[in-house]
Design a protein around this motif. Structure first.
Motif, short mmCIF file in Angstrom:
data_model
loop_
_atom_site.label_atom_id
_atom_site.label_comp_id
_atom_site.label_asym_id
_atom_site.label_seq_id
_atom_site.Cartn_x
_atom_site.Cartn_y
_atom_site.Cartn_z
N ALA A 180 77.38 19.23 58.96
CA ALA A 180 77.82 19.41 60.34
C ALA A 180 77.04 19.36 61.64
CB ALA A 180 78.78 20.37 60.38
N ASN A 181 75.67 18.92 61.30
CA ASN A 181 74.80 18.79 62.42
C ASN A 181 75.47 17.99 63.46
OD1 ASN A 181 72.80 20.12 60.85
ND2 ASN A 181 71.76 18.12 60.20
N HIS A 182 74.87 18.45 64.91
CA HIS A 182 75.39 17.58 66.00
C HIS A 182 76.78 17.62 66.21
CE1 HIS A 182 71.15 16.13 66.82
NE2 HIS A 182 70.71 16.09 65.52
N LEU A 205 73.93 22.46 56.44
CA LEU A 205 73.24 21.81 57.69
C LEU A 205 74.35 21.93 58.80
CD1 LEU A 205 71.83 18.51 55.85
CD2 LEU A 205 70.95 20.71 55.80
N LEU A 206 73.87 23.03 59.90
CA LEU A 206 74.72 23.14 60.96
C LEU A 206 73.82 23.28 62.34
CD1 LEU A 206 76.66 26.21 59.40
CD2 LEU A 206 77.50 23.70 59.91
N ALA A 207 72.81 22.39 62.21
CA ALA A 207 71.68 22.39 63.21
C ALA A 207 72.69 21.85 64.59
CB ALA A 207 70.57 21.51 63.15
N ASP A 208 71.94 22.02 65.81
CA ASP A 208 72.35 21.29 67.03
C ASP A 208 73.85 21.53 67.18
OD1 ASP A 208 69.91 19.77 68.04
OD2 ASP A 208 69.98 19.34 65.66
N ASN A 209 74.36 22.56 67.05
CA ASN A 209 75.83 23.14 67.72
C ASN A 209 75.62 24.23 68.77
OD1 ASN A 209 78.15 21.78 65.78
ND2 ASN A 209 76.30 21.99 64.30
N GLU A 210 76.66 25.09 68.64
CA GLU A 210 76.87 26.09 69.78
C GLU A 210 77.12 27.36 69.13
OE1 GLU A 210 79.21 25.04 72.80
OE2 GLU A 210 78.41 22.92 73.05
N THR A 223 68.78 24.99 50.96
CA THR A 223 68.10 24.48 52.45
C THR A 223 69.27 24.88 53.41
OG1 THR A 223 67.12 22.53 51.20
CG2 THR A 223 67.70 22.67 53.70
N LEU A 224 68.79 25.71 54.43
CA LEU A 224 69.88 26.18 55.78
C LEU A 224 69.28 25.69 56.93
CD1 LEU A 224 72.07 27.85 56.58
CD2 LEU A 224 70.54 29.78 56.38
N HIS A 225 69.99 24.73 57.74
CA HIS A 225 69.29 24.38 58.88
C HIS A 225 70.43 24.86 59.98
CE1 HIS A 225 67.06 20.56 57.53
NE2 HIS A 225 66.65 21.79 57.00
N LEU A 226 69.77 25.81 60.95
CA LEU A 226 70.50 26.18 62.14
C LEU A 226 69.75 26.22 63.35
CD1 LEU A 226 71.59 29.64 60.33
CD2 LEU A 226 73.07 27.73 61.03
N GLN A 227 69.01 25.12 63.40
CA GLN A 227 68.06 24.97 64.49
C GLN A 227 69.03 24.61 65.67
OE1 GLN A 227 67.65 23.49 61.79
NE2 GLN A 227 66.96 21.25 62.09
N ASN A 228 68.48 24.86 66.92
CA ASN A 228 68.95 24.25 68.36
C ASN A 228 70.67 24.80 68.30
OD1 ASN A 228 66.50 23.15 68.92
ND2 ASN A 228 67.38 21.26 67.31
N ASN A 229 70.65 26.31 68.05
CA ASN A 229 72.00 26.75 68.33
C ASN A 229 71.87 28.07 69.45
OD1 ASN A 229 74.27 25.75 66.56
ND2 ASN A 229 72.76 25.87 65.37
N ASN A 230 72.79 28.83 69.76
CA ASN A 230 72.60 29.79 70.65
C ASN A 230 72.64 31.09 69.70
OD1 ASN A 230 72.84 28.17 72.78
ND2 ASN A 230 75.06 28.17 72.64
N ILE A 231 72.12 31.33 68.71
CA ILE A 231 71.89 32.46 67.80
C ILE A 231 71.00 33.68 68.61
CG2 ILE A 231 71.17 33.49 65.44
CD1 ILE A 231 72.13 30.69 64.46
N THR A 232 71.35 34.69 68.73
CA THR A 232 70.64 35.73 69.52
C THR A 232 70.02 36.89 68.72
OG1 THR A 232 72.59 36.81 70.10
CG2 THR A 232 71.82 35.26 71.57
N ASP A 233 70.58 37.13 67.46
CA ASP A 233 70.11 37.99 66.65
C ASP A 233 70.44 37.76 65.36
OD1 ASP A 233 72.82 38.61 66.95
OD2 ASP A 233 72.51 40.74 66.49
#
Length: 283
Positions: A180-182, A205-210, A223-233
């Motif tokens: 579910a990227n982008h 794959l959950l990259a490029d979300n909010e 494989t876990l993709h969470l890049q380019n989100n708003n994860i703070t901690d």
């Protein structure tokens, strides 16, 4: 002398008459050039007459123009798409495809990428329980009914990348790969147990979300993709188990958290159960 002269003139006349007769006959002799052309003309004409008589009225050639701006739903799926045994390929369909097409029975693989599909309803896949892979990358999907995939017990791979989703529907338990990227996903749009029962999931794959937080990650994920989100901690329970110091994640070999605000070096105890460190910001 007069008899001789008369005989000569008679011979010349007979010779000329014979030549004219030969010339006329040669036009219709099979094998001569003009005869072949004429025979071919009549042969083609008779064939076309017989073919037209054999056609039912509904099959008569239609010379009327095809209306512009038509909808893909007005045409048979296998006329718009490429249908092979068990597979349907509907990529960049023209005229625009705005809904999931009616699929042939026993379809196992659907590729409907880069169209203008806007919604997935409960009825779209209700009768195609043989589906194993669905790829809807690059559409305009903003809404999916919660039970849209509930009957797809054989579904293993699902891609909803590059759409406009703000929340996820209920997902099949046997998925091995989910992309579910982008999209426009936020944490409130992803249920806490969205992936909990997916014990065979390997690629998430959950990259490029909010997303503001890391969702529950099944133990089977590699494989876990969470890049380019708003994860703070992150915390000890994000990847590991605070109540089980022996818990390990031997399968997890790639985690991407780069492009998030979180500073990973602040949470050293959060990765002790992993054999690799996440890719991300450490200072």
């Amino acid at each position: 002398m007069k008899a001789l002269l008369f005989t000569c003139m008679l011979m010349l006349w007979l010779t000329a008459a014979s030549a004219r007769s030969f010339d006329q006959d040669s036009r219709l002799i099979p094998g001569s050039l003009q005869g072949r052309e004429l025979n071919g003309y009549f042969s083609d004409y008779l064939k076309s007459r017989r073919a037209r008589r054999a056609l039912p009225i509904a099959d008569e050639p239609d010379d009327s123009p095809i209306p512009e701006g038509g909808d893909a739903s007005d045409l048979p799926t296998c006329l718009l798409c490429v249908c092979l045994t068990g597979s349907v390929y509907c990529e960049e369909v023209s005229p625009d495809m705005t809904a999931v097409p009616t699929l042939p029975k026993e379809t196992a693989y659907l590729y409907a990428r880069f169209n203008k599909i806007k919604k997935i309803s409960n009825k779209d896949f209700a009768d195609i329980v043989t589906l194993k892979r669905i790829d809807l990358t690059g559409n305009l999907i903003s809404q999916i009914d919660d039970g849209a995939f509930s009957k797809l017990t054989l579904l293993e791979e699902l891609s909803l990348a590059e759409n406009r989703l703000v929340k996820l529907p209920m997902l099949p338990a046997k998925l091995t790969s989910f992309n579910a990227n982008h999209n426009l996903l936020k944490t409130k749009g992803v249920k806490a147990n969205a992936f909990k029962k997916m014990t065979k999931l390997m690629n998430l794959l959950l990259a490029d979300n909010e997303l503001e937080a890391v969702p529950h990650i099944p133990d089977s994920v590699r494989t876990l993709h969470l890049q380019n989100n708003n994860i703070t901690d992150v915390n000890v329970d994000t990847f590991c188990r605070s109540n089980n110091t022996y818990f390990l994640r031997p399968s997890l070999n790639e985690v991407r958290l780069d492009g998030n605000p979180v500073v990973l070096s602040k949470y050293p105890d959060s990765f002790t159960c992993m054999k690799i460190l996440p890719v991300g910001r450490y200072r």
